[in-house]
Design a protein around this motif. Sequence first.
Motif, mmCIF file in Angstrom:
data_model
loop_
_atom_site.group_PDB
_atom_site.id
_atom_site.type_symbol
_atom_site.label_atom_id
_atom_site.label_comp_id
_atom_site.label_asym_id
_atom_site.label_seq_id
_atom_site.Cartn_x
_atom_site.Cartn_y
_atom_site.Cartn_z
ATOM 1 N N CYS A 159 0.717 -0.926 0.090
ATOM 2 C CA CYS A 159 0.381 0.118 0.081
ATOM 3 C C CYS A 159 1.178 1.119 0.124
ATOM 4 C CB CYS A 159 -1.242 0.075 1.412
ATOM 5 S SG CYS A 159 -2.500 -1.005 1.152
ATOM 6 N N GLN A 171 -13.674 0.551 -1.408
ATOM 7 C CA GLN A 171 -12.026 1.114 -2.267
ATOM 8 C C GLN A 171 -12.211 0.810 -3.572
ATOM 9 O OE1 GLN A 171 -9.329 0.505 0.438
ATOM 10 N NE2 GLN A 171 -7.697 1.040 -1.688
ATOM 11 N N VAL A 192 -2.924 2.003 -9.307
ATOM 12 C CA VAL A 192 -3.721 1.725 -8.226
ATOM 13 C C VAL A 192 -4.862 0.839 -8.561
ATOM 14 C CG1 VAL A 192 -5.034 2.327 -6.386
ATOM 15 C CG2 VAL A 192 -2.959 3.609 -7.256
ATOM 16 N N GLU A 219 -4.839 -3.452 -6.596
ATOM 17 C CA GLU A 219 -6.008 -3.449 -6.185
ATOM 18 C C GLU A 219 -6.373 -5.041 -6.107
ATOM 19 O OE1 GLU A 219 -7.984 0.441 -4.469
ATOM 20 O OE2 GLU A 219 -8.765 -0.625 -6.656
ATOM 21 N N LEU A 268 -4.255 -6.920 -3.595
ATOM 22 C CA LEU A 268 -4.612 -5.794 -2.246
ATOM 23 C C LEU A 268 -5.714 -5.931 -1.719
ATOM 24 C CD1 LEU A 268 -2.601 -2.897 -2.166
ATOM 25 C CD2 LEU A 268 -1.384 -4.265 -1.211
ATOM 26 N N THR A 279 -7.269 1.591 4.738
ATOM 27 C CA THR A 279 -7.059 1.963 3.685
ATOM 28 C C THR A 279 -7.865 2.790 2.869
ATOM 29 O OG1 THR A 279 -7.401 0.494 2.907
ATOM 30 C CG2 THR A 279 -5.076 0.644 2.862
ATOM 31 N N VAL A 330 -7.663 6.145 0.751
ATOM 32 C CA VAL A 330 -7.610 6.584 -0.608
ATOM 33 C C VAL A 330 -8.755 7.638 -0.492
ATOM 34 C CG1 VAL A 330 -8.839 5.385 -2.437
ATOM 35 C CG2 VAL A 330 -6.942 4.021 -1.046
#
Lengths: 334, 467
Positions: free
Chosen positions: A90, B19, B80, B84, B87, B412, B416
């Motif tokens: 992250c 997210q 990103v 993801e 993540l 997060t 974000v």
Amino acid sequence: MSRADAVAAVLWIGVTLYAVFGGADFGAGLWSLLARGGEDSARARELIDRSIGPVWEANHVWLIFVLVVLWTAFSGAFEAIFSTLFIPLCLAALGIVLRGAGFAFHAVAGRAGGRRAAAAVFGIASLFTPFFMGTVVGAIASGRVPPGNAVGDPVSSWLNGVSLFTGALFLATSGYLAAIFLTSEARRDGDGGLERYFTARALAAAIVAGATALIGILAFRSDADYVYDRLTSQALPFVVVSAVCGLVVLAMLWRRTIRGTRVLAVVAVVMVVWGWGVAQFPYLLPETLTISDGAGTNTTLTEILIVFGAALLLVIPSLAFLYTLTQRRILEES
Amino acid sequence: MDPRIPLVLASDLLAAREQMAFTLGFHIVLASLGIAFPTMMLIANYIGLRRRDPVALELAQRWSKVAAVTFAVGAVTGTVLSFEFGLLWPRFTGRFGDAFGVLFVIEGVFFFLEAIFMTIYIFGWKRLSGWKHFMTGIPVAICGIGGAFSVVAVNGWMNQPQGFTLGPGGKLTEVEPLKVIFNPAVPYEVPHMILAGYLVTSFLIAAVYAVGMLRGRRDRHHRLGLLIPLTVGCILAPIQFMVGDTAARSIAHDQPVKFAAMECVQETHTHVTEYIGGRCTSEGVKGGIGIPGFDSFLVGFSTDTKVTGLDSVPARDRPPVNTLLHWAFDFMAGVGSLLILLGIWFGIAWWRRRDIPGTKWFLRGVVLAAALVLMTLEAGWIVTEVGRQPWIVYEHMRTDEAVTGASGIWVTFGLVVLLYALLGTAAILVLRAMSRRWRESARDDLDVPYGPRGEVFASAPTEVERR
């Protein structure tokens, strides 16, 4: 060499190119951050902008390439790495967003304050990505990422000696490469002042990187024995070549001989990356997941090799075209 | 949901979904610009070279600079999203990356070429000669479309998964790449998204110049800046309407539960009423405008067509928030119709007087259209993504099976949102500053494309002067 090994090699080529070109771009951000005050600093920042402006986006794509090849060919390893190392990844992504946005905005922002803020964001964020990517590599190399969904420890997997030293090493190496590249750029511009400016920084970075590497090896010895054992046996030639190249560059910088330093510095870094690869072989995740066990179906592996071949035919000439135009100063901000 | 899964995990699933939705919803705007902006600048560039029109060349050059900024931001927000995949949804990528991943490898190649030629085009205005420079922009436009194909094909595959065999333990044992790449959702999802990218870009650019004209800047620069994108947008709007209609019909066939949720059809039956607006309840739509039998007609061109209802699957297999889905779908169809009306208005005025409609209301309509098109883009993704729930891979993997075991996704997600709010604000401020600078410099020094050769163009008669 099995098909899975071939794809792992392709993956490693991507990792290498990202480490060299992406790393140098982040390193340039470091020097931009440190260039504060004085007339030299302003010119240094200008040179940095001109050098990375046309290439950073293309260089960044190597990371995308690494990610997609990893999740396509070795999806289990991808799952393990991205779930266990959630926090550093992250933070690395945060660095990517802020670096890219900061750089894109700092030249075109409306007010001087906005430009300064964007430039500062660009500089600080440039430290994030190499450092946290380094901690990720340290975590993988020291066997702290077990297969599965978030099986490893979310914190101690990357907050440990090996990881922190690897992070510091990545940062120092990025700064080193950037300073070497920028010295050559300054030389081509015929700017003797800037050439000395970046030579001094290249020297400093070389010493820091070398020292970090030495301490890092000790950390690996106590904590990442699988990789350490192989770094000192099968992968030893890579380590030696890297060290020799590094020392030669150091001596050349000392004597202000610039010609040839770029190639040697790149070789030094490439050898570290491949040394790590060889030291990990045949594991994707040392001692828990091998390349052959972690590989996808043969059809998919073949596909990746085909697409990679096509990519080489298309991307390499295009990249060469871009770099040539940049080096000949045909591309400039209009 | 499995009752043994602790509450923290359950809430992390929601955070992960929010997210993903937020970052995708943000990126899709930039991706749309990435798909279509290069074509817009190339059209202006072509007109400029062909007619020796300095105003068109200036537009092309400025658009390329705007595209450079949005492309850079899109590159990082796109990165990103790739993070993801691991993540937020490591189980999804871990199990199915083998099947869909290669599309992203292909996308990577397109993105690479796009980034390279975009740079050459943007930095080549001064030193490359006219047509040579124009040619370096063509790969950018092609790669934008190629990249969009690859990414949307993955989404199509998540909606219509095929071309793989699962062995014991859910491990993939066999993949058929062509079946994955050309899955049944590709023929309608891919063109729908590429056209959406063109519509969003067209109307956004047109709106910028419409605002300028509303403020009294009615020079040729503004007219051409409005005309080029507006023409593209108005031509594509009816095509998009037809593609969307086909897509809806295909979804009724391919993913009947998604369609039932979009239209709030509770029970499977014939002569289904089409509702516009209203609230979706377990007894059907409340408060909307109903057109009896029309829903059946839309699905199968006859009111006798049977439409599958939500009752065809157990409650746990149905999408959530049906009212949102229903509205998002109606919104798409509604805005699609309005765009066609705007196009007809424009078309008639052009046919009669070779000019845009004289009234300020037309310009206001263009500005409104841009806002609506942006909202429609988001509505479209809501229909696609929320409508597929609870599945991440339709009928093969549930979203709650795919989510990361890492905790702290709410943190997060919060960061974000904050980060992207700053990013979006900064991007808008920067673009406004660029526009202000151009306006101020317009009077004194003109930054002419193609170096000294630009003077030739400057002395050539422009279209307006000839008339």
